[in-house]
Design an enzyme around this catalytic site. Structure first.
Site, PDB file in Angstrom:
ATOM      1  N   PHE A  58       0.827  -1.189   0.000  1.00  0.00           N
ATOM      2  CA  PHE A  58       0.000   0.000   0.000  1.00  0.00           C
ATOM      3  C   PHE A  58       0.873   1.256   0.000  1.00  0.00           C
ATOM      4  CE2 PHE A  58      -2.429  -3.402   1.779  1.00  0.00           C
ATOM      5  CZ  PHE A  58      -3.739  -3.197   1.397  1.00  0.00           C
ATOM      6  N   CYS A  59       0.566   2.175  -0.910  1.00  0.00           N
ATOM      7  CA  CYS A  59       1.146   3.528  -0.941  1.00  0.00           C
ATOM      8  C   CYS A  59       2.675   3.478  -0.843  1.00  0.00           C
ATOM      9  CB  CYS A  59       0.536   4.378   0.157  1.00  0.00           C
ATOM     10  SG  CYS A  59       0.810   6.153  -0.067  1.00  0.00           S
ATOM     11  N   SER A  60       3.264   4.087   0.197  1.00  0.00           N
ATOM     12  CA  SER A  60       4.722   4.118   0.302  1.00  0.00           C
ATOM     13  C   SER A  60       5.306   2.724   0.442  1.00  0.00           C
ATOM     14  CB  SER A  60       5.153   4.989   1.486  1.00  0.00           C
ATOM     15  OG  SER A  60       4.582   4.517   2.696  1.00  0.00           O
ATOM     16  N   GLY A  84       4.345   0.265  -1.242  1.00  0.00           N
ATOM     17  CA  GLY A  84       4.445  -0.233  -2.610  1.00  0.00           C
ATOM     18  C   GLY A  84       5.705   0.239  -3.304  1.00  0.00           C
TER      19      GLY A  84
END
Length: 583
Positions: A321-323, A325
């Site tokens: 998820f997000c950072s 990733g």
């Protein structure tokens, strides 16, 4: 919540519209993709977001100079505004707020002549501001800088924010004999006394982690100084052979993926027969200042090792998820470089940006001085404070996340409504100085788009060498990681890609459980280079993307087997573990 191709806040080119924009404070759609981004958030969090309310001197000078060269345009816009103000004074103006503008929903704004005039004056001024910005014809960097300043000033100056004007404030004071005003002042004093110094979006005791939230049964089976690994208890007679390792953001705590029962991503995956493991990052402090991308990349590999030991599988699937990733993609490139790419069966990137060209505003709203000042401040402290991040996030959408709660909490003296996502958002974490620096360096140089420009654990990063299939999700109304930027990952990563465009914004697009009649997602059979071409081909599917992801992952997760034993890993604690409670 899908955003139109042309934002109603943008003024008509030929004749002024009779109605006000849907959201007068929102920038036009063409600026949305570059309006915010992780890079900007990380820079602003160290320096303070309010510094951006005043545009750089050069931008302000170019804006003023451009308009000064168009005296005819200035006169015309001034005349239009004067005529509209005249109509407002006479009570003949047709200006009205957009249907989605909740600030002026109370009937008093239209029924009371004085309040109606105050509202219409604000709407007229807001429209004039956007028209002048459009007329200035600035390049995109200066345009975004000016629009951000104008957005925040227009939002702040709305009459709905004024206690003696807002009818909700006056009614609450009358109904409570003035007690609402006293409560509101008390809430304001408490909020301003402690970071992030914005109106509280949820009460601090609204939920209990481990009971109301993060309550899916499981055990901590592995722990390092950097993370804990949670293994969730299977609920089905058989499970998929390949386990799923979930990598949460490094900015907030992991339980965004395990909210309340019925709204938990983890719960849905487990009930679908998926083996699920979760990394729970430690909340770092000044002792961990040197933990950078390599530290967190190695942690993912350590977690993969532990998952393989616990499950008996030689391969794992990853969802980040997000950072998280960003780090995961770099780790996969590292594994490909050292010949261990077969360890990963599939990868999923949720609201993750790997290509920062127009994804954030580092080139538009930031300069070298800002970047250097930001990283130097976190270096001296040893970390970037989570409360500072929360403040920046709030100011990205001031109408929704600042002024909405200003009216509710302070003007009406009410407690904010309990909402699990906002409780999670308020449960902030720190980011180490080294990781803060590394993320900004990658964003400034857009390093992941050029093979070898970034490294992970000593090997050059080339995302095109990542051979595994990818499932990429984004939110159509995401102001932090615009969907077009997330989509560009399909052009960077090797393997076959499936791109899903969910409803809502950054977090709501993730927390999208089945059963919500309003939920939809868009998907197409292929991923062309142009995101708009993909959108034109995409079909809308009713429901949540969670079952779709489970089907996609199931095709890459091997056979159905009996739930494996615990392996040789010791059960250290019950879920949600201990690191999640670190303050």
């Amino acid at each position: 919540m899908a955003q139109p191709a042309t934002d109603p806040a943008a003024p008509e080119k030929k004749s002024p519209p009779k109605a006000a924009p849907e959201r007068p404070a929102d920038p036009p759609e063409e600026a949305v993709e570059g309006a915010t981004g992780l890079d900007m958030v990380l820079v602003d969090a160290a320096r303070g977001p309010l510094r951006r309310l005043v545009p750089p001197a050069g931008t302000a000078l170019r804006f003023g100079t451009s308009l000064a060269r168009q005296p005819g345009t200035l006169a015309r816009r001034g005349g239009e505004l004067a005529r509209e103000l005249g109509l407002i004074t006479l009570g003949r103006s047709e200006l009205a707020p957009g249907k989605k503008d909740k600030r002026f929903a109370d009937p008093a704004w239209t029924g009371n002549p004085l309040l109606r005039r105050a509202m219409q004056t604000h709407l007229a001024a807001a429209r004039a501001a956007w028209e002048l910005i459009e007329d200035a014809g600035l390049d995109w960097q200066d345009d975004e800088r000016i629009r951000f300043t104008a957005t925040n000033l227009v939002d702040a100056l709305a009459p709905s924010n004024v206690p003696v004007v807002n009818p909700l404030s006056l009614k609450a004071a009358i109904d409570t004999g003035g007690i609402s005003a006293l409560k509101g002042v008390g809430r304001m004093v408490r909020d301003l006394a402690n970071p992030p110094r914005v109106p509280s979006m949820v009460e601090p005791d609204a939920f209990t982690v481990g009971e109301d939230l993060a309550s899916t049964p499981g055990t901590v089976v592995f722990r390092t100084p950097v993370f804990e690994l949670i293994r969730y208890t299977p609920t089905t007679e058989t499970v998929r052979e390949v386990p799923l390792l979930m990598v949460p953001p490094t900015i907030n705590k992991y339980y965004i993926a395990d909210l309340a029962p019925g709204r938990s991503i983890v719960e849905h995956y487990v009930n679908s027969g998926q083996q699920v493991f979760m990394m729970s990052w430690r909340n770092p402090d000044e002792r961990h200042a040197e933990w950078g991308l390599d530290t967190y990349g190695q942690a993912i590999i350590d977690a993969m090792d532990a998952v393989e030991r616990a499950s008996g599988s030689e391969r794992v699937a990853l969802q980040a998820f997000c950072s998280g990733g960003i780090i995961t993609a770099m780790v996969l490139a590292h594994l490909a470089a050292i010949g261990q790419q077969d360890r990963v069966a599939a990868a999923s990137y949720a609201v993750t940006v790997l290509d920062w060209s127009r994804a954030g505003t580092i080139s538009a709203l930031m300069d070298e001085e800002a970047v250097n000042a930001s990283t130097e401040k976190s270096r001296r402290k040893g970390y970037l404070d989570g409360a500072q991040l929360a403040e920046v996030f709030a100011w990205l959408r001031p109408n929704d996340l600042i002024w909405n709660y200003w009216v509710n909490n302070y003007l009406q003296g009410k407690p904010p409504p309990n909402f699990d996502i906002l409780f999670w958002n308020a449960d902030t974490t720190r980011m180490t100085a080294a990781l803060h620096r590394d993320f900004i360096d990658i964003a400034v140089g857009n390093a992941l788009t050029e093979p070898g420009k970034a490294t992970m654990l000593g090997t050059p990063v080339d995302l095109s060498t990542v051979p595994v299939d990818s499932y990429i999700t984004a939110g159509i109304a995401d102001h932090l990681c615009p969907w077009q930027a997330c989509y560009r990952s399909t052009q960077l990563l090797g393997g076959d890609n499936r791109f899903i465009l969910s409803t809502s914004g950054h977090i709501a697009s993730l927390v999208n459980p089945p059963g919500n009649p309003k939920s939809t997602f868009q998907v197409a059979s292929d991923t062309p280079a142009d995101p708009q071409e993909w959108l034109a081909r995409a079909e809308t599917v009713q429901g949540s993307w969670w079952p779709d992801f489970m089907s996609w992952l199931g095709e890459r997760s091997g056979d159905e087997i009996a739930p494996p034993a615990a392996g040789d890993l010791e059960e250290l604690a019950d879920a949600p573990g201990t690191y999640v409670f670190d303050k």
